[in-house]
Scaffold this motif. Structure first.
Motif, short mmCIF file in Angstrom:
data_model
loop_
_atom_site.label_atom_id
_atom_site.label_comp_id
_atom_site.label_asym_id
_atom_site.label_seq_id
_atom_site.Cartn_x
_atom_site.Cartn_y
_atom_site.Cartn_z
N LYS A 27 0.94 -1.03 -0.03
CA LYS A 27 -0.01 0.05 -0.10
C LYS A 27 0.67 1.31 0.09
CE LYS A 27 -3.95 -2.01 2.39
NZ LYS A 27 -5.00 -1.96 3.52
N GLY A 28 2.17 0.93 0.13
CA GLY A 28 3.20 2.23 0.27
C GLY A 28 3.67 2.79 1.43
N HIS A 29 3.03 2.40 2.65
CA HIS A 29 3.38 2.74 3.84
C HIS A 29 3.26 1.72 4.91
CE1 HIS A 29 4.45 5.10 7.47
NE2 HIS A 29 3.58 6.04 7.19
N VAL A 30 4.26 1.55 5.87
CA VAL A 30 4.01 0.72 6.97
C VAL A 30 4.82 1.44 8.24
CG1 VAL A 30 6.10 -0.69 6.58
CG2 VAL A 30 4.27 -1.61 8.00
N SER A 31 4.12 1.28 9.35
CA SER A 31 4.81 1.83 10.54
C SER A 31 4.68 1.12 11.66
CB SER A 31 4.01 3.17 10.74
OG SER A 31 2.77 2.96 11.42
N VAL A 32 5.44 1.38 12.70
CA VAL A 32 5.32 0.36 13.93
C VAL A 32 4.01 0.63 14.57
CG1 VAL A 32 6.46 0.13 16.20
CG2 VAL A 32 7.71 0.40 14.26
N HIS A 69 11.24 -5.24 -1.21
CA HIS A 69 10.15 -5.12 -2.11
C HIS A 69 10.58 -4.27 -3.29
CE1 HIS A 69 5.82 -5.04 -3.03
NE2 HIS A 69 5.86 -3.68 -3.01
N ALA A 70 11.19 -3.25 -3.24
CA ALA A 70 11.61 -2.43 -4.28
C ALA A 70 12.47 -2.91 -5.28
CB ALA A 70 12.42 -1.20 -3.59
N ARG A 71 13.28 -3.77 -4.68
CA ARG A 71 14.07 -4.64 -5.61
C ARG A 71 13.20 -5.72 -6.65
NH1 ARG A 71 18.69 -8.37 -3.02
NH2 ARG A 71 16.57 -9.31 -2.28
N ARG A 72 12.10 -6.26 -5.77
CA ARG A 72 11.18 -7.03 -6.60
C ARG A 72 10.47 -6.34 -7.68
NH1 ARG A 72 10.54 -9.27 -1.40
NH2 ARG A 72 8.77 -8.20 -1.14
N MET A 73 10.13 -5.11 -7.08
CA MET A 73 9.25 -4.13 -8.28
C MET A 73 9.88 -3.86 -9.41
SD MET A 73 6.66 -1.82 -5.79
CE MET A 73 5.80 -1.41 -7.29
N LEU A 74 11.57 -3.63 -9.16
CA LEU A 74 12.31 -3.19 -10.34
C LEU A 74 12.20 -4.41 -11.27
CD1 LEU A 74 15.07 -1.61 -8.53
CD2 LEU A 74 13.29 -0.31 -9.90
N ILE A 82 12.07 4.45 -11.76
CA ILE A 82 12.83 4.22 -10.36
C ILE A 82 12.06 4.92 -9.33
CG2 ILE A 82 14.98 4.48 -8.82
CD1 ILE A 82 16.56 3.47 -11.68
N THR A 83 11.85 6.23 -9.71
CA THR A 83 11.12 7.27 -8.63
C THR A 83 9.77 6.58 -8.61
OG1 THR A 83 12.26 9.06 -9.68
CG2 THR A 83 10.18 9.38 -8.44
N GLU A 84 8.87 6.12 -9.27
CA GLU A 84 7.59 5.43 -9.05
C GLU A 84 7.92 4.20 -8.19
OE1 GLU A 84 5.11 6.10 -13.23
OE2 GLU A 84 6.86 4.65 -13.27
N VAL A 85 8.90 3.55 -8.33
CA VAL A 85 9.05 2.41 -7.43
C VAL A 85 9.25 2.82 -6.06
CG1 VAL A 85 10.83 0.48 -7.07
CG2 VAL A 85 9.79 0.88 -9.33
N ALA A 86 10.17 3.61 -6.16
CA ALA A 86 10.80 4.23 -4.68
C ALA A 86 9.53 4.73 -3.87
CB ALA A 86 11.58 5.50 -4.99
N ARG A 87 8.58 5.79 -4.67
CA ARG A 87 7.37 6.04 -4.06
C ARG A 87 6.37 5.05 -3.64
NH1 ARG A 87 7.15 11.17 -7.87
NH2 ARG A 87 8.26 12.67 -6.55
N SER A 88 6.53 4.29 -4.60
CA SER A 88 5.15 3.15 -4.14
C SER A 88 5.86 2.26 -2.94
CB SER A 88 5.17 1.91 -5.44
OG SER A 88 6.20 1.34 -5.74
N CYS A 89 7.12 2.47 -2.63
CA CYS A 89 7.61 1.27 -1.66
C CYS A 89 7.77 2.44 -0.30
CB CYS A 89 8.97 0.64 -1.83
SG CYS A 89 8.68 -0.62 -2.94
N GLY A 90 7.21 3.65 -0.24
CA GLY A 90 7.28 4.58 0.84
C GLY A 90 8.50 5.47 1.01
N PHE A 91 9.44 5.55 0.01
CA PHE A 91 10.67 6.33 -0.09
C PHE A 91 10.22 7.60 -0.79
CE2 PHE A 91 12.37 2.36 0.21
CZ PHE A 91 13.59 2.36 1.22
N ASP A 92 10.04 8.92 -0.07
CA ASP A 92 9.59 9.97 -0.61
C ASP A 92 10.56 10.66 -1.48
OD1 ASP A 92 7.26 10.03 0.70
OD2 ASP A 92 8.02 10.70 2.39
N ASP A 93 11.97 10.26 -1.55
CA ASP A 93 13.02 11.08 -1.99
C ASP A 93 14.08 9.94 -2.71
OD1 ASP A 93 14.69 13.59 -2.40
OD2 ASP A 93 16.23 12.14 -1.67
N LYS A 94 13.96 10.32 -4.14
CA LYS A 94 14.67 9.30 -5.15
C LYS A 94 16.23 9.18 -4.90
CE LYS A 94 16.17 8.37 -9.63
NZ LYS A 94 16.07 9.11 -11.33
#
Length: 120
Positions: A27-32, A69-74, A82-94
Motif C-alpha cells: 500500500k506504500g506505507h508501513v509503521s510500527v 520489495h523495491a528490488r522485486r518491483m524493479l 525508479i522514482t515510481e518504484v521508490a514512491r510506491s515503497c514509501g520512499f519520498d526522495d529518489k
C-alpha cells in the motif's frame, strides 16, 4: 549459528507481523504504530517481543523489507521508473532511495535495472 525454536505463539506473532508488513508495504506505507494496532499491543511490549523474535528493531526490519520489495518491483515492473518504484515503497526522495538501495545491494537501482536487462 543456532536457530532459535519459537513457541507456537511466537511463530503466530512472527507470521502476523510479516503479513501486516508486506500488506502495508504494497500500500506504500508501513509503521510500527500500524503493527502495534494490528496486533493489539502496546509499543513497548511489541518492541520487546519483536526484537526477541526477529533479532532486530521493528524500524530496521521494515526498512529492509521495503528495500527488498523495491528490488522485486524493479524486476516485476520494468515499465515503472525508479522514482515510481521508490514512491510506491514509501520512499519520498529518489536520491535517498538510491543511496539506501546501493548500501543494501551494492549497486544503484539504475545499475540493478541495467544488469537485469542485460541478462534478458
Amino acid at each position: 549459528m543456532t536457530e532459535t525454536i519459537l513457541t507456537p505463539e511466537d511463530e503466530a506473532f512472527r507470521r502476523k507481523v510479516i503479513s501486516v508488513v508486506d500488506r502495508q508495504i504494497r500500500k506504500g506505507h508501513v509503521s510500527v504504530r500500524q503493527l502495534t494496532s494490528a496486533l493489539c499491543m502496546s509499543t513497548t511490549k511489541f518492541r520487546r517481543r519483536f526484537i526477541g523474535i526477529f533479532g532486530q528493531t521493528p524500524h530496521v526490519y521494515i526498512f529492509e523489507r521495503r528495500l527488498k520489495h523495491a528490488r522485486r518491483m524493479l524486476v516485476a515492473h520494468p515499465e515503472m521508473s525508479i522514482t515510481e518504484v521508490a514512491r510506491s515503497c514509501g520512499f519520498d526522495d529518489k536520491s535517498n532511495f538510491a543511496r539506501d538501495f546501493r548500501r543494501a545491494f551494492g549497486m544503484s537501482p539504475s545499475a540493478f535495472v541495467r544488469g537485469r536487462r542485460a541478462l534478458e
